[in-house]
Design an enzyme around this catalytic site. Structure first.
Site, PDB file in Angstrom:
ATOM      1  N   LYS A  65      57.682 102.877 122.121  1.00 28.60           N
ATOM      2  CA  LYS A  65      56.411 102.169 122.151  1.00 28.60           C
ATOM      3  C   LYS A  65      56.679 100.786 121.550  1.00 28.60           C
ATOM      4  O   LYS A  65      57.378 100.661 120.547  1.00 28.60           O
ATOM      5  CB  LYS A  65      55.407 102.936 121.282  1.00 28.60           C
ATOM      6  CG  LYS A  65      54.061 102.323 121.215  1.00 28.60           C
ATOM      7  CD  LYS A  65      53.211 102.705 122.404  1.00 28.60           C
ATOM      8  CE  LYS A  65      51.933 101.871 122.450  1.00 28.60           C
ATOM      9  NZ  LYS A  65      51.484 101.604 123.816  1.00 28.60           N
ATOM     10  N   TYR A  66      56.169  99.735 122.186  1.00 27.28           N
ATOM     11  CA  TYR A  66      56.349  98.389 121.638  1.00 27.28           C
ATOM     12  C   TYR A  66      55.167  98.102 120.725  1.00 27.28           C
ATOM     13  O   TYR A  66      54.014  98.070 121.163  1.00 27.28           O
ATOM     14  CB  TYR A  66      56.430  97.366 122.775  1.00 27.28           C
ATOM     15  CG  TYR A  66      56.683  95.961 122.283  1.00 27.28           C
ATOM     16  CD1 TYR A  66      57.895  95.621 121.697  1.00 27.28           C
ATOM     17  CD2 TYR A  66      55.691  94.983 122.382  1.00 27.28           C
ATOM     18  CE1 TYR A  66      58.132  94.336 121.227  1.00 27.28           C
ATOM     19  CE2 TYR A  66      55.927  93.693 121.920  1.00 27.28           C
ATOM     20  CZ  TYR A  66      57.140  93.381 121.343  1.00 27.28           C
ATOM     21  OH  TYR A  66      57.372  92.123 120.881  1.00 27.28           O
ATOM     22  N   LEU A  67      55.461  97.935 119.451  1.00 33.43           N
ATOM     23  CA  LEU A  67      54.395  97.657 118.487  1.00 33.43           C
ATOM     24  C   LEU A  67      54.052  96.172 118.576  1.00 33.43           C
ATOM     25  O   LEU A  67      54.943  95.327 118.616  1.00 33.43           O
ATOM     26  CB  LEU A  67      54.842  98.039 117.071  1.00 33.43           C
ATOM     27  CG  LEU A  67      55.307  99.500 116.900  1.00 33.43           C
ATOM     28  CD1 LEU A  67      55.795  99.749 115.489  1.00 33.43           C
ATOM     29  CD2 LEU A  67      54.182 100.472 117.243  1.00 33.43           C
ATOM     30  N   HIS A 112      58.435  93.479 109.625  1.00 35.28           N
ATOM     31  CA  HIS A 112      59.751  94.107 109.484  1.00 35.28           C
ATOM     32  C   HIS A 112      59.969  94.370 107.996  1.00 35.28           C
ATOM     33  O   HIS A 112      60.072  93.442 107.203  1.00 35.28           O
ATOM     34  CB  HIS A 112      60.848  93.181 110.036  1.00 35.28           C
ATOM     35  CG  HIS A 112      62.243  93.708 109.822  1.00 35.28           C
ATOM     36  ND1 HIS A 112      63.043  94.111 110.854  1.00 35.28           N
ATOM     37  CD2 HIS A 112      62.951  93.903 108.694  1.00 35.28           C
ATOM     38  CE1 HIS A 112      64.204  94.529 110.369  1.00 35.28           C
ATOM     39  NE2 HIS A 112      64.170  94.399 109.047  1.00 35.28           N
ATOM     40  N   HIS A 140      64.380  87.900 117.345  1.00 31.01           N
ATOM     41  CA  HIS A 140      64.740  89.131 116.635  1.00 31.01           C
ATOM     42  C   HIS A 140      65.787  88.893 115.550  1.00 31.01           C
ATOM     43  O   HIS A 140      66.433  89.823 115.087  1.00 31.01           O
ATOM     44  CB  HIS A 140      65.254  90.220 117.590  1.00 31.01           C
ATOM     45  CG  HIS A 140      64.297  90.533 118.699  1.00 31.01           C
ATOM     46  ND1 HIS A 140      62.996  90.887 118.468  1.00 31.01           N
ATOM     47  CD2 HIS A 140      64.454  90.532 120.049  1.00 31.01           C
ATOM     48  CE1 HIS A 140      62.392  91.104 119.627  1.00 31.01           C
ATOM     49  NE2 HIS A 140      63.250  90.881 120.598  1.00 31.01           N
ATOM     50  N   ASN A 162      71.427 100.131 108.986  1.00 30.28           N
ATOM     51  CA  ASN A 162      72.646  99.335 108.898  1.00 30.28           C
ATOM     52  C   ASN A 162      73.505  99.903 107.776  1.00 30.28           C
ATOM     53  O   ASN A 162      73.069 100.020 106.636  1.00 30.28           O
ATOM     54  CB  ASN A 162      72.326  97.866 108.630  1.00 30.28           C
ATOM     55  CG  ASN A 162      71.634  97.237 109.824  1.00 30.28           C
ATOM     56  OD1 ASN A 162      71.990  97.518 110.966  1.00 30.28           O
ATOM     57  ND2 ASN A 162      70.636  96.425 109.579  1.00 30.28           N
ATOM     58  N   ARG A 217      75.979  98.899 105.964  1.00 34.65           N
ATOM     59  CA  ARG A 217      76.795  97.848 105.339  1.00 34.65           C
ATOM     60  C   ARG A 217      75.894  97.023 104.428  1.00 34.65           C
ATOM     61  O   ARG A 217      74.693  97.256 104.360  1.00 34.65           O
ATOM     62  CB  ARG A 217      77.354  96.934 106.431  1.00 34.65           C
ATOM     63  CG  ARG A 217      76.225  96.418 107.303  1.00 34.65           C
ATOM     64  CD  ARG A 217      76.623  95.296 108.225  1.00 34.65           C
ATOM     65  NE  ARG A 217      75.609  95.064 109.240  1.00 34.65           N
ATOM     66  CZ  ARG A 217      74.509  94.351 109.078  1.00 34.65           C
ATOM     67  NH1 ARG A 217      74.226  93.790 107.909  1.00 34.65           N
ATOM     68  NH2 ARG A 217      73.647  94.201 110.060  1.00 34.65           N
ATOM     69  N   ARG A 242      67.860  81.421 105.277  1.00 33.69           N
ATOM     70  CA  ARG A 242      69.173  81.365 105.935  1.00 33.69           C
ATOM     71  C   ARG A 242      69.339  79.972 106.529  1.00 33.69           C
ATOM     72  O   ARG A 242      68.580  79.577 107.422  1.00 33.69           O
ATOM     73  CB  ARG A 242      69.246  82.361 107.080  1.00 33.69           C
ATOM     74  CG  ARG A 242      69.196  83.781 106.640  1.00 33.69           C
ATOM     75  CD  ARG A 242      69.553  84.667 107.808  1.00 33.69           C
ATOM     76  NE  ARG A 242      69.299  86.055 107.489  1.00 33.69           N
ATOM     77  CZ  ARG A 242      69.765  87.075 108.187  1.00 33.69           C
ATOM     78  NH1 ARG A 242      70.508  86.854 109.253  1.00 33.69           N
ATOM     79  NH2 ARG A 242      69.491  88.313 107.842  1.00 33.69           N
TER      80      ARG A 242
HETATM   81  P1  ADP Z   1      69.070  95.034 116.437  1.00 34.23           P
HETATM   82  O1  ADP Z   1      70.027  96.149 116.171  1.00 34.23           O
HETATM   83  O2  ADP Z   1      69.432  94.263 117.670  1.00 34.23           O
HETATM   84  O3  ADP Z   1      68.795  94.179 115.240  1.00 34.23           O
HETATM   85  P2  ADP Z   1      66.559  96.479 116.014  1.00 34.23           P
HETATM   86  O4  ADP Z   1      66.299  97.798 116.613  1.00 34.23           O
HETATM   87  O5  ADP Z   1      66.842  96.423 114.555  1.00 34.23           O
HETATM   88  O6  ADP Z   1      67.702  95.749 116.859  1.00 34.23           O
HETATM   89  O7  ADP Z   1      65.345  95.518 116.308  1.00 34.23           O
HETATM   90  C1  ADP Z   1      65.394  94.146 115.966  1.00 34.23           C
HETATM   91  C2  ADP Z   1      64.016  93.525 116.045  1.00 34.23           C
HETATM   92  O8  ADP Z   1      63.429  93.755 117.354  1.00 34.23           O
HETATM   93  C3  ADP Z   1      62.997  94.096 115.078  1.00 34.23           C
HETATM   94  O9  ADP Z   1      63.093  93.510 113.795  1.00 34.23           O
HETATM   95  C4  ADP Z   1      61.723  93.747 115.790  1.00 34.23           C
HETATM   96  O10 ADP Z   1      61.464  92.352 115.643  1.00 34.23           O
HETATM   97  C5  ADP Z   1      62.028  93.985 117.260  1.00 34.23           C
HETATM   98  N1  ADP Z   1      61.708  95.371 117.672  1.00 34.23           N
HETATM   99  C6  ADP Z   1      62.581  96.411 117.761  1.00 34.23           C
HETATM  100  N2  ADP Z   1      61.939  97.548 118.156  1.00 34.23           N
HETATM  101  C7  ADP Z   1      60.635  97.243 118.331  1.00 34.23           C
HETATM  102  C8  ADP Z   1      59.439  97.981 118.715  1.00 34.23           C
HETATM  103  N3  ADP Z   1      59.479  99.283 119.008  1.00 34.23           N
HETATM  104  N4  ADP Z   1      58.274  97.300 118.761  1.00 34.23           N
HETATM  105  C9  ADP Z   1      58.217  95.973 118.459  1.00 34.23           C
HETATM  106  N5  ADP Z   1      59.279  95.225 118.095  1.00 34.23           N
HETATM  107  C10 ADP Z   1      60.490  95.832 118.023  1.00 34.23           C
END
Ligand code: ADP
Length: 449
Positions: free
Chosen positions: A201-203, A208, A235, A289, A291, A337
């Site tokens: 599901k895309y929130l 974060h 992202h 993660n 690390r 950063r």
């Molecule tokens: P990566 O390994 O590429 O960093 P992540 O799964 O940690 O990928 O997701 C990175 C970013 O993508 C999140 O911090 C968020 O901004 C966005 N994202 C990932 N999954 C979702 C989701 N289900 N709904 C909305 N945004 C998402």
């Protein structure tokens, strides 16, 4: 105790590890490509070894060259930093096969968490709340369409092997699902060598929030609260803080306990970060993660501890040097950063740093490997420094950040510093009221920075 540690990395993170080694009385070995012969980490380490030509694949990512560097110098352990080989299970295996020690978790834990489908399944079984989505991988477009329809749009299709914001595609309606599915699959295959994807599901309005955990590898683990990394572009995090302006102590302890118990349950060793999206008071696991994170200094600031020192101690088989009850938050910390990029396009801007002056004063930490006359090579990540401030509360930390930014001079190249000057004037940043989509939207309407 280790006598000598090799750091399989470059830039500010290599310096960070060298500093911890020096304070612990451990000798450090820097490795470098031919493009990095004059780099600060090479100058600061006790010894250095050239491990290949500029291309990362032939130097910092070359496992045989890194192992040879250990053999030549007599280093007993390898700290991977972040990026490069830090989450490569095969690297850990080879290190162990050579009788050396990897400063981090086991190859198996890295493998589990490196595959997002397996990571999600593992975390769900350990009681960690996850984003609703497909049960495992999705093979066909018909299956993808059915799941999306059942769950409701928008959905996000993610490559199980993805990382760094790549291999993810959002579908807002059934019109985009075919393209999103095939693009995520082909990106997964071409960039990460694995086409398998899953659906979530895309929130639409999340923050974060990530929880720092630390395990001793023997069934004990603690959490070190959260970091809020909601200011993101593509992202990728640009500004991080701890604690989060939207998490209260009861919520922190509840999710922190869940995370600490989860990693204790798998005998996890060393530092780890469990990443969540946070929406309407609920946490949704997205990935772990295995690390040290780029943004670890904000956690170090509010707890007054050295996470790299702790990583080294755990790799030596020592118990954690703090218990959960010892970990009390003191104040607020923020990190920016700083990239060698020209804004607003964020175009990489390698070149020579003509003048560098780091800010100082109470509560200011500048982690950077640049210096006057340093030539930033074009081959690597564009991160050139992290400015971290710590103060009694968020408002004072923002004022301190503004003050520190006014002292910082990096001349000769373009950097993302103008972005932070502009961000600190935004009401949403001052109040802490934003979701992960805010920065992108703001950048679209503020091209003048
Ligand atoms: P990566 O390994 O590429 O960093 P992540 O799964 O940690 O990928 O997701 C990175 C970013 O993508 C999140 O911090 C968020 O901004 C966005 N994202 C990932 N999954 C979702 C989701 N289900 N709904 C909305 N945004 C998402």
């Amino acid at each position: 105790m280790f006598n000598k540690i090799l750091i399989a990395n470059r830039g500010e993170i290599a310096l960070r590890v060298i500093r911890a080694c020096r304070e612990m009385g451990i000798k450090s070995v820097a490795v470098h490509s031919t493009a990095d012969s004059d780099a600060m980490h090479v100058r600061m380490a006790d010894e250095s070894v050239c491990i290949g030509p500029p291309a990362g694949s032939e130097s910092y990512l070359s496992i045989p060259n890194l192992i040879s560097a250990c053999e030549i110098t007599g280093a007993e352990a390898i700290h991977p930093g972040y990026g490069f080989l830090s989450e490569n299970a095969n690297f850990v295996q080879v290190i162990e096969d050579h009788g050396l020690k990897f400063i981090g978790p086991t190859a198996e834990h890295i493998r589990i968490m490196g595959d997002k489908i397996t990571a999600k399944e593992t975390m769900r079984n350990l009681g960690v709340p996850c984003v609703p989505g497909s049960e495992g991988g999705v093979e066909t477009i018909e299956e993808a369409r059915q799941i999306a329809e059942d769950m409701g749009y928008p959905v996000i299709i993610k490559a199980t092997a993805g990382g760094g914001g790549r291999g993810m595609k959002v579908a807002t309606s059934e019109d985009d699902i075919d393209v999103a599915f095939s693009t995520a699959r082909s990106e997964g295959k071409s960039v990460f060598g694995n086409p398998e994807v899953y659906i979530e599901k895309y929130l639409t309005l999340p923050r974060h929030i990530e929880i720092q955990v630390f395990g001793d590898g023997k069934g004990k683990a603690v959490h070190l609260g959260e970091r809020d990394c909601s200011l993101q572009r593509r992202h990728q995090k640009v500004f991080e803080e701890a604690p989060s302006p939207v998490i209260d102590e009861a919520t922190r302890q509840r999710i922190g306990k869940t995370c600490a118990e989860a990693v204790a349950g798998i005998n996890y060793a060393g530092a780890g970060t469990i990443e969540f999206l946070f929406e309407n008071g609920e946490f949704y696991f997205i990935e772990m993660n295995t690390r040290l994170q780029v943004e670890h200094p904000v956690t170090e600031a509010i707890f007054g501890i050295d996470l790299v020192r702790e990583q080294i101690r755990v790799a030596e088989g020592l118990p954690l040097s703090f218990a959960q009850d010892d970990l009390v938050i003191n104040g607020h910390a923020i990190e920016c950063r700083i990239n060698a990029e020209k804004v607003p396009e964020f175009r990489p801007s390698p070149g020579t740093v003509l003048q560098y002056h780091a800010p100082g004063g109470l509560g200011v930490r500048m982690d950077s490997a640049i210096y006057d006359g340093y030539k930033i090579p074009p081959y690597y990540d564009s991160l050139i420094g992290k400015l971290i401030v710590h103060a009694a509360d968020r408002r004072t930390a923002l004022a301190r950040l503004e003050r520190a930014l006014s002292e910082l001079v990096i001349d000769g190249i373009d950097t993302t510093l103008p972005l932070f000057d502009a961000l600190l004037r935004q009401e949403e940043v001052i109040s802490g009221d934003y979701t992960i989509l805010w920065l992108e939207k703001w950048l679209e309407t503020n091209p003048e920075i």
